[in-house]
Design an enzyme around this catalytic site. Structure first.
Site, PDB file in Angstrom:
ATOM      1  N   HIS A   1       0.821  -1.210   0.000  1.00  0.00           N
ATOM      2  CA  HIS A   1       0.000   0.000   0.000  1.00  0.00           C
ATOM      3  C   HIS A   1       0.858   1.265   0.000  1.00  0.00           C
ATOM      4  O   HIS A   1       0.377   2.347   0.273  1.00  0.00           O
ATOM      5  CB  HIS A   1      -0.959  -0.011   1.189  1.00  0.00           C
ATOM      6  CG  HIS A   1      -2.036  -1.035   1.042  1.00  0.00           C
ATOM      7  ND1 HIS A   1      -1.795  -2.381   1.182  1.00  0.00           N
ATOM      8  CD2 HIS A   1      -3.341  -0.923   0.703  1.00  0.00           C
ATOM      9  CE1 HIS A   1      -2.922  -3.050   0.962  1.00  0.00           C
ATOM     10  NE2 HIS A   1      -3.869  -2.194   0.675  1.00  0.00           N
TER      11      HIS A   1
ATOM     12  N   MET B   1      -5.483  -3.791  10.827  1.00  0.00           N
ATOM     13  CA  MET B   1      -5.863  -5.138  10.390  1.00  0.00           C
ATOM     14  C   MET B   1      -7.051  -5.149   9.440  1.00  0.00           C
ATOM     15  O   MET B   1      -8.118  -4.636   9.726  1.00  0.00           O
ATOM     16  CB  MET B   1      -6.153  -6.047  11.591  1.00  0.00           C
ATOM     17  CG  MET B   1      -7.238  -5.605  12.520  1.00  0.00           C
ATOM     18  SD  MET B   1      -7.457  -6.758  13.942  1.00  0.00           S
ATOM     19  CE  MET B   1      -8.466  -8.074  13.196  1.00  0.00           C
TER      20      MET B   1
ATOM     21  N   LYS C   1     -15.673 -14.708  12.893  1.00  0.00           N
ATOM     22  CA  LYS C   1     -15.472 -13.458  13.629  1.00  0.00           C
ATOM     23  C   LYS C   1     -15.109 -12.303  12.684  1.00  0.00           C
ATOM     24  O   LYS C   1     -15.675 -11.221  12.756  1.00  0.00           O
ATOM     25  CB  LYS C   1     -14.405 -13.641  14.709  1.00  0.00           C
ATOM     26  CG  LYS C   1     -14.842 -14.614  15.803  1.00  0.00           C
ATOM     27  CD  LYS C   1     -13.969 -14.524  17.056  1.00  0.00           C
ATOM     28  CE  LYS C   1     -14.547 -15.437  18.147  1.00  0.00           C
ATOM     29  NZ  LYS C   1     -13.976 -15.170  19.465  1.00  0.00           N
TER      30      LYS C   1
END
Lengths: 345, 345
Positions: free
Chosen positions: B44, B174, B226
């Site tokens: 990135h 994250m 999750k």
């Protein structure tokens, strides 16, 4: 066994009254513990009442402790929980966060020196049901190895986020471990393997054998390094904002699970920048598209978080709530004014 | 190849000027892209410059778009990004969140209609380096199957949280997928298996074979159900608060990655309830205890999130930054005023 919700709650309330809680505290705690079981979160619902009784007995929970405002700044407030009842302390703070959000758009309440809040999602659910977006988390004593370690060194620090949707709240309530210890026991007793690896065995191999993980005490952070990283960050943030204990401070005190912990409650007005009808329609549109994603198994359609809980709740309220036989026996004993002896589950 | 940081940044800046960015925009974007690569987040950092050029060319990024205040309430503000440059829009909003936190203890800025912010952690790092706790997230177009589905149906919606520690910021950045697609390609090209399963193959089996996952496009949500649950909740929350697009709206527009997305920036004053010296000392104590957890491999001591990034940054600044040869060639071509042809990486 299956117990009607009202009977479950009434019995729990009697137990709480016998433990020295006020009428109002007992009513609230009974409702929350029974509701958690009704929602399918038995591990933090009725199952926790015997341990709560133990903590009250040991003085780890002070039923006379009430949240006290320590400092405030703009949209934020800091309370000392005085080791009061985790549920009533946390509900109070969730309410305050919403009051602050009403005025400031967003509200933050940082609670220190409180006790186990039982089911973490309770407060985010409450905030969403009241029409706000809720974010909350807690730090706990160490129960999970940090990534790269083989000894417990960080809490499983549950993180919750909830979005108010009139057609069904969307709620995530996630601990930073892949499985709770309670869940490992359930699988082991049923003679089953875990659906996915849940920790390491004593030889350091990733395993789906619940007993091997209970032996090694090396439960797996959810998402490996990701859950470990988020867990320590949530610990540090909760302790810093609340000016309270961090996880290793709790380890040093060694007064049971979450005694003295720090909690954060954030409420956000979801309609401050858009019309309520537009926002609700966007939520419904997005959820419908997510739920219509092609399922792996047509018998198990995709669901957004919270949707299955609402179905389960409806079923429990109409057909009765599932309660472990031994737990029910213990709660009934407490309701009869008896004290529990032996090992507390 | 290895390129000195200053040369990397100067070359990137020339490229951005040639793409029509102002002196100030080009300086900022060059610094951020070069810094991300220096921090080890090449995917990135420099790697994204060719794609940014493509997006500017297609009109998906409007270099003249500037964040416009739409509405404000107390500690919260809402901006329309007008499809401006993702980095400068997001930096502006992170700054505003801190200004709001200075006054109200907590500040929230909700940005709609913006573009890819490149490395998600940039803004949480910035907030922490400025002395605030930062929380930020974004919604993206769908790139990951919801749990229980075999087709992409939710974004990988990165979530970031950062804690200001004078001895080294603690930062979690994250994505909700276990591995990025970029990472799968890196492992495949190196002929390696993933360290842990990263998705499902075409037969629905969990696999550590990166090529099989690229073929099926079934990347794994971090922590299975999750990460999937958190991803959809973050999407809904970002869109609701900012009154902006949700992930499925972006899917319908189909204008590349993150074009039109919604972003949330929260800053919290970490010293409003405690003395700065006490809070910093708690952070240092907790981090030291975490880092001293018994390591599985003594050669790899436990580290809190952000610590390795700081080491990597120092090394890059003194020894030069690693850049993919082909990417460097493309950035140099843009700096020379050429246009890129063929497939953009």
């Amino acid at each position: 066994m299956i117990v009607p919700f009202d009977k479950l709650k009434a019995t729990a309330k009697k137990a709480f009254l016998n433990l020295g809680l006020s009428e109002e505290q007992a009513e609230t705690c009974a409702h929350i513990h029974a509701s958690s079981s009704a929602d399918g979160v038995e591990s933090h619902g009725m199952n926790r009442i015997p341990r709560f009784a133990e903590y009250v007995g040991k003085g780890w929970v002070n039923v006379n402790g009430r949240p006290e405002l320590i400092r405030a700044k703009g949209a934020a407030e800091n309370y000392d929980g005085h080791l009061g009842i985790g549920i009533t302390n946390a509900l109070f703070c969730a309410e305050r966060a919403m009051k602050l959000a009403e005025v400031h758009g967003i509200g933050l309440v940082a609670l220190k020196n409180t006790t186990h809040w039982m089911r973490g999602g309770t407060y985010a659910w409450k905030i969403a049901e009241s029409g706000y977006i809720g974010i909350s988390w807690i730090n706990t004593e160490s129960c999970m190895p940090m990534w790269g370690s083989d000894e417990k060194s960080v809490g499983n620090n549950p993180f919750c986020i909830a979005i108010p949707r009139e057609d069904g709240q969307i709620v995530v309530d996630m601990a930073m471990s892949q499985y709770a210890y309670g869940k490992l026991g359930v699988y082991r007793l049923a003679g089953k393997k875990l659906p996915y690896p849940g920790g390491f065995d004593k030889d350091g191999k990733l395993t789906d054998d619940p007993g091997a993980i209970e032996d090694s005490m090396r439960i797996l952070p959810t998402g490996y390094w990701k859950g470990s990283s988020l867990a320590i960050a949530l610990d540090l943030a909760a302790a810093a904002i609340s000016n309270g204990l961090c996880g290793s401070d709790m380890d040093a005190n060694n007064n049971g699970s979450c005694t003295g912990c720090s909690q954060i409650f954030i409420a956000i007005d979801p309609y401050m920048f858009g019309e309520k009808s537009d926002i609700q329609s966007m939520l419904n549109r997005r959820v419908a598209i997510a739920d219509s994603a092609h399922p792996i198994d047509p018998k198990h359609p995709v669901k957004c978080p919270g949707e299955s809980t609402i179905s389960r709740r409806k079923k429990s309220l109409s057909e009765g709530v599932n309660v472990d036989d031994s737990i029910w026996e213990q709660v009934c004993a407490l309701a009869d004014g008896k004290t529990l002896s032996g090992r507390i589950e």
